[in-house]
Scaffold this motif. Structure first.
Motif, PDB file in Angstrom:
ATOM      1  N   THR A 419       0.844  -1.197   0.000  1.00  0.00           N
ATOM      2  CA  THR A 419       0.000   0.000   0.000  1.00  0.00           C
ATOM      3  C   THR A 419       0.877   1.243   0.000  1.00  0.00           C
ATOM      4  N   LEU A 420       0.572   2.149  -0.918  1.00  0.00           N
ATOM      5  CA  LEU A 420       1.262   3.440  -0.993  1.00  0.00           C
ATOM      6  C   LEU A 420       0.265   4.525  -0.614  1.00  0.00           C
ATOM      7  N   ARG A 421       0.583   5.263   0.420  1.00  0.00           N
ATOM      8  CA  ARG A 421      -0.301   6.349   0.869  1.00  0.00           C
ATOM      9  C   ARG A 421       0.457   7.675   0.736  1.00  0.00           C
ATOM     10  N   VAL A 422      -0.151   8.621   0.039  1.00  0.00           N
ATOM     11  CA  VAL A 422       0.438   9.949  -0.132  1.00  0.00           C
ATOM     12  C   VAL A 422      -0.560  10.968   0.405  1.00  0.00           C
ATOM     13  N   LYS A 423      -0.069  11.805   1.308  1.00  0.00           N
ATOM     14  CA  LYS A 423      -0.940  12.759   1.999  1.00  0.00           C
ATOM     15  C   LYS A 423      -0.346  14.160   1.893  1.00  0.00           C
ATOM     16  N   SER A 424      -1.228  15.151   1.731  1.00  0.00           N
ATOM     17  CA  SER A 424      -0.772  16.548   1.747  1.00  0.00           C
ATOM     18  C   SER A 424      -1.555  17.307   2.811  1.00  0.00           C
ATOM     19  N   LEU A 425      -0.904  18.318   3.378  1.00  0.00           N
ATOM     20  CA  LEU A 425      -1.540  19.116   4.433  1.00  0.00           C
ATOM     21  C   LEU A 425      -1.020  20.542   4.352  1.00  0.00           C
ATOM     22  N   ALA A 426      -1.947  21.488   4.248  1.00  0.00           N
ATOM     23  CA  ALA A 426      -1.575  22.912   4.206  1.00  0.00           C
ATOM     24  C   ALA A 426      -1.584  23.473   5.621  1.00  0.00           C
ATOM     25  N   ARG A 427      -0.416  23.878   6.102  1.00  0.00           N
ATOM     26  CA  ARG A 427      -0.310  24.514   7.407  1.00  0.00           C
ATOM     27  C   ARG A 427      -0.229  26.020   7.241  1.00  0.00           C
ATOM     28  N   GLU A 428      -0.113  26.715   8.389  1.00  0.00           N
ATOM     29  CA  GLU A 428      -0.128  28.181   8.315  1.00  0.00           C
ATOM     30  C   GLU A 428       1.059  28.726   7.536  1.00  0.00           C
ATOM     31  N   THR A 429       2.244  28.197   7.765  1.00  0.00           N
ATOM     32  CA  THR A 429       3.438  28.726   7.103  1.00  0.00           C
ATOM     33  C   THR A 429       4.156  27.685   6.254  1.00  0.00           C
ATOM     34  N   SER A 430       3.648  26.463   6.233  1.00  0.00           N
ATOM     35  CA  SER A 430       4.349  25.419   5.489  1.00  0.00           C
ATOM     36  C   SER A 430       3.347  24.459   4.855  1.00  0.00           C
ATOM     37  N   ALA A 431       3.866  23.690   3.895  1.00  0.00           N
ATOM     38  CA  ALA A 431       3.075  22.655   3.224  1.00  0.00           C
ATOM     39  C   ALA A 431       3.776  21.313   3.463  1.00  0.00           C
ATOM     40  N   LEU A 432       2.993  20.311   3.865  1.00  0.00           N
ATOM     41  CA  LEU A 432       3.541  18.999   4.207  1.00  0.00           C
ATOM     42  C   LEU A 432       3.092  17.964   3.188  1.00  0.00           C
ATOM     43  N   VAL A 433       4.040  17.165   2.718  1.00  0.00           N
ATOM     44  CA  VAL A 433       3.736  15.998   1.879  1.00  0.00           C
ATOM     45  C   VAL A 433       4.309  14.780   2.603  1.00  0.00           C
ATOM     46  N   GLU A 434       3.450  13.795   2.872  1.00  0.00           N
ATOM     47  CA  GLU A 434       3.871  12.584   3.580  1.00  0.00           C
ATOM     48  C   GLU A 434       3.675  11.380   2.673  1.00  0.00           C
ATOM     49  N   ILE A 435       4.727  10.598   2.523  1.00  0.00           N
ATOM     50  CA  ILE A 435       4.702   9.415   1.656  1.00  0.00           C
ATOM     51  C   ILE A 435       4.970   8.200   2.537  1.00  0.00           C
ATOM     52  N   ASN A 436       4.022   7.261   2.533  1.00  0.00           N
ATOM     53  CA  ASN A 436       4.147   6.082   3.391  1.00  0.00           C
ATOM     54  C   ASN A 436       3.971   4.816   2.544  1.00  0.00           C
ATOM     55  N   ASP A 437       4.887   3.864   2.759  1.00  0.00           N
ATOM     56  CA  ASP A 437       4.762   2.576   2.058  1.00  0.00           C
ATOM     57  C   ASP A 437       4.853   1.441   3.056  1.00  0.00           C
ATOM     58  N   THR A 438       4.382   0.282   2.641  1.00  0.00           N
ATOM     59  CA  THR A 438       4.426  -0.927   3.479  1.00  0.00           C
ATOM     60  C   THR A 438       5.489  -1.891   2.962  1.00  0.00           C
ATOM     61  N   GLY A 439       6.579  -1.333   2.432  1.00  0.00           N
ATOM     62  CA  GLY A 439       7.637  -2.144   1.837  1.00  0.00           C
ATOM     63  C   GLY A 439       8.559  -2.771   2.851  1.00  0.00           C
ATOM     64  N   ARG A 440       9.751  -3.138   2.362  1.00  0.00           N
ATOM     65  CA  ARG A 440      10.671  -3.887   3.217  1.00  0.00           C
ATOM     66  C   ARG A 440      11.367  -3.024   4.260  1.00  0.00           C
ATOM     67  N   GLY A 441      11.264  -1.717   4.142  1.00  0.00           N
ATOM     68  CA  GLY A 441      11.840  -0.831   5.146  1.00  0.00           C
ATOM     69  C   GLY A 441      13.359  -0.784   5.091  1.00  0.00           C
ATOM     70  N   MET A 442      13.938  -0.092   6.084  1.00  0.00           N
ATOM     71  CA  MET A 442      15.393   0.093   6.118  1.00  0.00           C
ATOM     72  C   MET A 442      15.898  -0.075   7.549  1.00  0.00           C
ATOM     73  N   THR A 443      17.167  -0.395   7.651  1.00  0.00           N
ATOM     74  CA  THR A 443      17.822  -0.465   8.961  1.00  0.00           C
ATOM     75  C   THR A 443      18.179   0.942   9.432  1.00  0.00           C
TER      76      THR A 443
END
Length: 503
Positions: A419-443
């Motif tokens: 599953t690939l989830r991409v989220k955006s959020l407009a804050r007062e002074t900044s813009a957030l983009v969050e990318i989340n995956d259910t892959g193998r991950g990292m150490t």
């Protein structure tokens, strides 16, 4: 009889005045230094009892010895009530007279001494009252001055507690720092006011300060505190025991300094230093890579020309397998040329041209471009874009390329689906983009080195993609953070300023 009695008294060492009747006695009493009076009950004109009453009506006490013949028992109560000090019965004996007068004079002396002592006590009491009043005024002035000093200290919060842990002093600096008025704080426990009762960190901070102060006289600790608005602050606390004059501990004084801004500034400085060191390392590496790529690029271009020329000249003379080898040589040279071009692109500075941009549209476009790769890996896509829009002033080409690198990495981390989830959020002074995956991950090591140039966990690739992403985000004045665990997927958060902060 008067003359005889007077002689007895004179020879006994007394100075004597005599009078024959009531009026003469009253005149004699005008003398200032009379210590005792001997009065007959029966006098010409007015009785001795009346004279006794007149004597005792005066303010100054004068003991009166009454002379009686055959005493009338009915007169005794009246004489006593009138204030007679003693009685002498007729006929009068010398020893009885001297004894009675001596007792009367001693009585007068004692009464005068008592009066003197009472006056002296009154004087001392008045002086003591004046001193107490003056000292009280001094203490009140000192207390007022101390309160003024404590309240004037708004940089430091000053809080005192008694031995039962109840707040007894709470200055204006504490009101400003914690947000509670002094009326709310006095009488309450610090843990109840400044930190949750179940907050072990606060308890340990407070107890450590008290134990350290008991052991050394002064102890300084650091810990977290809670504000009235629910926010938190980090502060240092210098705890000192409050001792009575006998040395017994009657409480503890805490001087609290807010370190929140100081810590934030220190952390910001540390991050800036790390970023500067990283950028310097990247710049040095880029210069070296560019120099190396430049040295390799020209020979590769020559080799490509030679290979193409060889193929054209030998096309009719060589067999199909030999021509295929020449084609492989051309393909390999082209691959090396592309690799050199990537290195040179990494070394070149990113030139930004910021303009108003909707990050929601950029994310949607990138996902549409990467649709074939996502479908090939059987990846479920979830798009959670801010419904209000996510406008920011950014360079579209570089941001699009950075997001494409990040999303493509997430897709490639899930070769068996996910599953690939991409989220955006407009804050007062900044813009957030969050990318989340259910892959193998990292150490942890891979997360720590992910933005290092030429570091890669893939079997193919040069490891420049994430370095490029970091460069683009930093030049926009933003931040990129990675959270990952092996086997549990990865989350990447990109925060970009909504107004241009291009460096």
């Amino acid at each position: 009889m008067r003359w005889t009695m007077a002689e007895f008294l004179k020879r006994g060492g007394y100075e004597v005045l005599t009078a024959s009747d009531f009026d003469g006695a009253m005149a004699a009493l005008e003398e200032p230094e009379i210590d005792a009076a001997v009065v007959d009950i029966i006098l010409p004109g007015r009785s001795g009892v009346e004279l006794l009453k007149e004597v005792n009506s005066r303010a100054v006490y004068l003991p009166v010895v009454m002379i009686t013949g055959e005493p009338n028992p009915l007169l005794i109560p009246e004489i006593v009530r009138a204030g007679a000090y003693d009685f002498i019965a007729k006929p009068i004996l010398k020893e009885a007279l001297l004894t009675a007068v001596a007792r009367a004079v001693e009585k007068k002396r004692l009464v005068d001494e008592k009066g003197r002592l009472e006056q002296e006590i009154k004087r001392h009491a008045a002086e003591l009252e004046e001193r107490v009043a003056a000292r009280t005024a001094e203490l009140a002035e000192a207390h007022s001055f101390l309160n003024l000093v404590l309240d004037s200290s708004t940089e430091y919060a000053i809080v005192a507690v008694d031995t039962e842990g109840r707040i007894t002093l709470y200055n204006r600096g504490a009101e400003r720092l914690f947000g509670y008025a002094a009326e709310e704080a006095i009488g309450r426990e610090p843990g109840e006011l400044l930190g949750q009762k179940e907050d072990e960190d606060f308890k340990q901070t407070f107890l450590a300060g008290v134990r350290g102060a008991d052991a050394s006289g002064r102890h300084q600790v650091e810990g977290r505190f809670r504000r009235a608005d629910g926010g938190e602050l980090f502060a240092s606390v210098a705890v000192t025991p409050i001792r009575a004059s006998g040395g017994a501990v009657i409480g503890y004084l805490g001087v609290i300094k807010d370190l929140t801004v100081e810590r934030e500034n220190a952390e910001r400085l540390r991050l800036m230093q790390e970023r500067l060191a990283h950028q310097e390392k990247i710049a040095a590496l880029g210069r070296a890579a560019a120099q190396m790529a430049h040295e390799v690029k020209n020979p590769l271009a020559g080799m490509l020309l030679y290979a193409m020329h060889l193929r054209n000249k030998a096309a009719d003379k060589l067999a199909g397998g030999e021509l295929a080898l020449i084609d492989k040589l051309v393909e390999t040279i082209n691959h090396l040329t592309n690799t050199v071009e990537q290195v040179m692109n990494f070394a070149r500075p990113v030139r930004l041209a910021p303009r108003p941009l909707d990050l929601n549209q950029v994310v949607s476009d990138v996902l549409q471009l990467l649709e074939p790769q996502a479908s090939a890996n059987r990846i479920e896509r979830r798009l959670e874009l801010d419904e209000r829009g996510c406008l920011a002033v950014l360079d579209e080409a570089s941001v699009r390329s950075a997001l494409m690198n990040l999303i493509l990495n997430s897709i490639q981390a899930m070769p068996d689906g996910g599953t690939l989830r991409v989220k955006s959020l407009a804050r007062e002074t900044s813009a957030l983009v969050e990318i989340n995956d259910t892959g193998r991950g990292m150490t942890e090591e891979q997360v720590a080195n992910i933005f290092e140039p030429f570091y890669t966990t893939k079997s193919q690739g040069m490891g420049l993609g994430m370095s490029y992403v970091a460069k683009v985000i930093e030049q926009h004045g933003g931040t990129v953070a990675v959270e990952s665990r092996a086997g549990e997927g990865t989350t990447i958060r990109v925060e970009l300023p909504r107004e241009a902060e291009v460096s």
